[in-house]
Design a protein around this motif. Structure first.
Motif, PDB file in Angstrom:
ATOM      1  N   ILE A 171      22.028  35.468  13.940  1.00  0.00           N
ATOM      2  CA  ILE A 171      23.015  35.595  13.209  1.00  0.00           C
ATOM      3  C   ILE A 171      23.218  36.966  12.631  1.00  0.00           C
ATOM      4  N   SER A 172      22.473  37.998  13.523  1.00  0.00           N
ATOM      5  CA  SER A 172      22.901  39.300  12.781  1.00  0.00           C
ATOM      6  C   SER A 172      24.439  39.978  13.264  1.00  0.00           C
ATOM      7  N   MET A 173      25.011  40.662  12.267  1.00  0.00           N
ATOM      8  CA  MET A 173      26.130  41.144  12.526  1.00  0.00           C
ATOM      9  C   MET A 173      26.306  42.481  13.470  1.00  0.00           C
ATOM     10  N   ASN A 174      27.654  42.507  14.043  1.00  0.00           N
ATOM     11  CA  ASN A 174      27.822  43.833  14.927  1.00  0.00           C
ATOM     12  C   ASN A 174      26.914  43.483  16.270  1.00  0.00           C
ATOM     13  N   ILE A 175      26.778  42.359  16.486  1.00  0.00           N
ATOM     14  CA  ILE A 175      26.149  41.997  17.847  1.00  0.00           C
ATOM     15  C   ILE A 175      27.403  41.128  18.815  1.00  0.00           C
ATOM     16  N   LYS A 176      27.708  41.613  19.861  1.00  0.00           N
ATOM     17  CA  LYS A 176      28.433  40.765  20.731  1.00  0.00           C
ATOM     18  C   LYS A 176      27.863  39.346  21.292  1.00  0.00           C
ATOM     19  N   ASP A 177      28.991  38.300  21.130  1.00  0.00           N
ATOM     20  CA  ASP A 177      28.257  36.967  21.283  1.00  0.00           C
ATOM     21  C   ASP A 177      27.563  36.850  22.767  1.00  0.00           C
ATOM     22  N   ARG A 178      28.299  37.730  23.661  1.00  0.00           N
ATOM     23  CA  ARG A 178      27.494  37.629  25.007  1.00  0.00           C
ATOM     24  C   ARG A 178      25.893  38.026  25.004  1.00  0.00           C
ATOM     25  N   ASP A 179      25.552  38.932  24.144  1.00  0.00           N
ATOM     26  CA  ASP A 179      24.242  39.652  23.855  1.00  0.00           C
ATOM     27  C   ASP A 179      23.352  39.158  22.902  1.00  0.00           C
ATOM     28  N   ARG A 180      24.098  37.907  22.149  1.00  0.00           N
ATOM     29  CA  ARG A 180      23.364  37.484  20.783  1.00  0.00           C
ATOM     30  C   ARG A 180      22.006  36.641  21.415  1.00  0.00           C
ATOM     31  N   ILE A 181      20.929  36.721  20.789  1.00  0.00           N
ATOM     32  CA  ILE A 181      19.657  36.055  21.299  1.00  0.00           C
ATOM     33  C   ILE A 181      19.902  34.406  20.726  1.00  0.00           C
ATOM     34  N   ILE A 182      19.927  33.611  21.749  1.00  0.00           N
ATOM     35  CA  ILE A 182      20.088  32.195  21.418  1.00  0.00           C
ATOM     36  C   ILE A 182      19.021  31.476  22.103  1.00  0.00           C
ATOM     37  N   VAL A 183      17.944  30.621  21.531  1.00  0.00           N
ATOM     38  CA  VAL A 183      16.996  29.905  22.359  1.00  0.00           C
ATOM     39  C   VAL A 183      17.282  28.398  22.159  1.00  0.00           C
ATOM     40  N   ALA A 184      16.531  27.755  22.576  1.00  0.00           N
ATOM     41  CA  ALA A 184      16.429  26.379  22.409  1.00  0.00           C
ATOM     42  C   ALA A 184      15.190  25.822  22.566  1.00  0.00           C
ATOM     43  N   ARG A 185      14.574  24.739  21.804  1.00  0.00           N
ATOM     44  CA  ARG A 185      13.366  24.099  21.982  1.00  0.00           C
ATOM     45  C   ARG A 185      13.670  22.578  22.217  1.00  0.00           C
ATOM     46  N   ASP A 186      13.244  22.219  23.320  1.00  0.00           N
ATOM     47  CA  ASP A 186      13.492  20.886  23.768  1.00  0.00           C
ATOM     48  C   ASP A 186      12.338  19.809  23.210  1.00  0.00           C
ATOM     49  N   PRO A 187      12.687  18.741  23.001  1.00  0.00           N
ATOM     50  CA  PRO A 187      11.636  17.587  22.451  1.00  0.00           C
ATOM     51  C   PRO A 187      10.497  17.608  23.223  1.00  0.00           C
ATOM     52  N   ASP A 188      10.237  17.896  24.428  1.00  0.00           N
ATOM     53  CA  ASP A 188       9.255  18.015  25.136  1.00  0.00           C
ATOM     54  C   ASP A 188       8.463  19.214  25.114  1.00  0.00           C
ATOM     55  N   GLY A 189       8.599  20.154  24.257  1.00  0.00           N
ATOM     56  CA  GLY A 189       7.991  21.418  23.897  1.00  0.00           C
ATOM     57  C   GLY A 189       8.321  22.612  24.531  1.00  0.00           C
ATOM     58  N   THR A 190       9.265  22.520  25.451  1.00  0.00           N
ATOM     59  CA  THR A 190       9.770  23.484  26.196  1.00  0.00           C
ATOM     60  C   THR A 190      10.705  24.435  25.528  1.00  0.00           C
ATOM     61  N   LEU A 191      10.273  25.695  25.522  1.00  0.00           N
ATOM     62  CA  LEU A 191      11.089  26.804  24.741  1.00  0.00           C
ATOM     63  C   LEU A 191      12.000  27.348  26.033  1.00  0.00           C
ATOM     64  N   ARG A 192      13.221  27.490  25.903  1.00  0.00           N
ATOM     65  CA  ARG A 192      14.098  28.113  27.026  1.00  0.00           C
ATOM     66  C   ARG A 192      15.359  28.805  26.280  1.00  0.00           C
ATOM     67  N   GLN A 193      15.928  29.756  27.371  1.00  0.00           N
ATOM     68  CA  GLN A 193      17.326  30.223  26.790  1.00  0.00           C
ATOM     69  C   GLN A 193      18.290  29.178  26.746  1.00  0.00           C
ATOM     70  N   ALA A 194      19.095  29.293  25.769  1.00  0.00           N
ATOM     71  CA  ALA A 194      20.323  28.292  25.490  1.00  0.00           C
ATOM     72  C   ALA A 194      21.190  28.373  26.592  1.00  0.00           C
ATOM     73  N   THR A 195      21.853  27.118  26.899  1.00  0.00           N
ATOM     74  CA  THR A 195      22.774  27.131  27.968  1.00  0.00           C
ATOM     75  C   THR A 195      24.004  27.995  27.484  1.00  0.00           C
ATOM     76  N   TRP A 196      24.969  27.919  28.296  1.00  0.00           N
ATOM     77  CA  TRP A 196      26.413  28.682  28.053  1.00  0.00           C
ATOM     78  C   TRP A 196      27.029  27.499  27.182  1.00  0.00           C
ATOM     79  N   GLN A 197      26.865  26.309  27.253  1.00  0.00           N
ATOM     80  CA  GLN A 197      27.704  25.376  26.446  1.00  0.00           C
ATOM     81  C   GLN A 197      27.027  25.523  25.045  1.00  0.00           C
TER      82      GLN A 197
END
Length: 384
Positions: A171-197
């Protein structure tokens, strides 16, 4: 010697009979046993191979057409294409600055006495504002799905009754939404890049855009609702422009929902012949580009010819078609060819609705000749 030959002959006959037996034949020593394949299974295997071959051919054809479409879409930012689209859009200031029903309170008009210099400056400012209002939305390919796994850790699997996905957002400021780092941790333990939704939802929570709703309106997610809104379009209630403006506000230009809403609107306008509803708006250029790119410009070309815009809009449409499809038959090496001859060449070699276009163009030529004869007659009478 003869006895040995006879023995070898008997041995060979016995081996031959054994190998030809239907059920318990043994393979010869030194050869790998090949299991027998029933005829139906063999035929299924051949059928599967043929299907797989046809699927490979279809995939190659689709990938080739997709690459060609991507090349044509990239032509949207070509300077010559942009110039043609702007000229086709037009600059009717009364239409650009007209009052629109968008739910905002109307401002009271102000009357100001100006000198000639002040009036000229106000006109220049109005022209600059019109340029901003006519800025066309970009035409892009649909964004590719994000399917990137960063790591997998089975030791942190969740044992919840209703497992949830954890989203981590920078949630750092002055970063474009397209370039923002967003990752997701699934219940099975998989760490992945977040989907577009998921990215859209996180950006909407932490960095909301004014006018953009967290849940998209139903007209963008339900095709029937969108078509119902578009079918209400009239000169008093231009729902085409409303839908396209709302889509630009709600989605990014490469979002599949935005592309679907825009193309559905263009198709509805093409069926109804309401092309002038978007004239002098920022959406007219992308609509024309879509119709030309999809080889569906005969209807709008016929519309321009019937309204007498042959040397302007119709000529530019054919020029745009020849830029997007340089391999077309109607493209001529002569750059000095006039508008009527250029359109005739397109109608004869590349058009789909040849009959209607030829009749409309011939009617236009006859009308122009009649006007020229009438003007010549009036000129002679004045000379006398």
């Amino acid at each position: 010697m003869s006895r040995n030959v006879q023995r070898l002959g008997k041995l060979w006959l016995s081996l031959k009979r054994t190998s030809l037996s239907s059920s318990v034949g043994r393979p010869l020593l030194g050869h790998r046993a090949v299991p027998s394949i029933p005829l139906p299974a063999l035929s299924q295997g051949i059928h599967f191979s043929c299907n797989q071959f046809s699927q490979n051919q279809d995939s190659q054809t689709s990938s080739k057409s997709q690459s060609q479409d991507e090349k044509r879409i990239k032509l949207f930012i070509d300077p010559e294409v942009q110039t043609l689209l702007k000229e086709l859009t037009g600059r009717d200031l009364k239409r650009i600055f007209r009052k629109r029903k968008i739910g905002q309170k109307l401002k009271e008009p102000k009357y100001t006495f100006m000198t000639e210099a002040q009036l000229q400056k106000a006109r220049e400012e109005a022209e600059e504002k019109a340029d901003k209002l006519l800025q066309m939305p970009p035409v892009l390919m649909p964004r590719k799905t994000i399917d990137e796994i960063l790591s997998f850790d089975p030791c942190i699997q969740l044992d919840e009754v209703v497992p949830s996905t954890l989203i981590f957002t920078d949630i750092s400021m002055n970063i474009k939404d397209r370039d923002r780092i967003i990752v997701a941790r699934d219940p099975d333990g998989t760490l992945r890049q977040a989907t577009w939704q998921e990215r859209d939802k996180m950006n909407a929570i932490y960095f909301p855009t004014e006018g953009r709703e967290f849940i998209p309106p139903k007209m963008f997610t339900q095709p029937l609702a969108l078509q119902t809104v578009l079918d209400r379009a009239s000169e008093e209630d231009n729902t085409y422009e409303f839908v396209l403006d709302r889509a630009c506000l709600q989605f990014e230009p490469e979002d599949p929902l935005f592309i679907n809403a825009a193309e559905t609107t263009y198709e509805t306008i093409d069926r109804a012949g309401h092309y002038d509803f978007l004239k002098s708006t920022r959406h007219y250029g992308p609509m024309v580009f879509y119709l030309v790119r999809m080889r569906k410009m005969d209807n709008i070309l016929l519309h321009c010819i019937k309204h007498g815009r042959v040397t302007t809009d119709a000529d530019r449409l054919v020029t745009l078609f020849q830029i997007i499809f340089p391999e077309c038959k109607s493209k001529s090496a002569e750059k000095t060819i006039n508008a009527v001859d250029k359109i005739k060449r397109y109608i004869q070699l590349d058009a789909i609705r040849k009959g209607e276009l030829e009749l409309a163009l011939n009617a236009y030529v006859e009308e122009e000749e009649r006007k020229a004869e009438l003007e010549e007659g009036l000129r002679r009478q004045h000379a006398m």
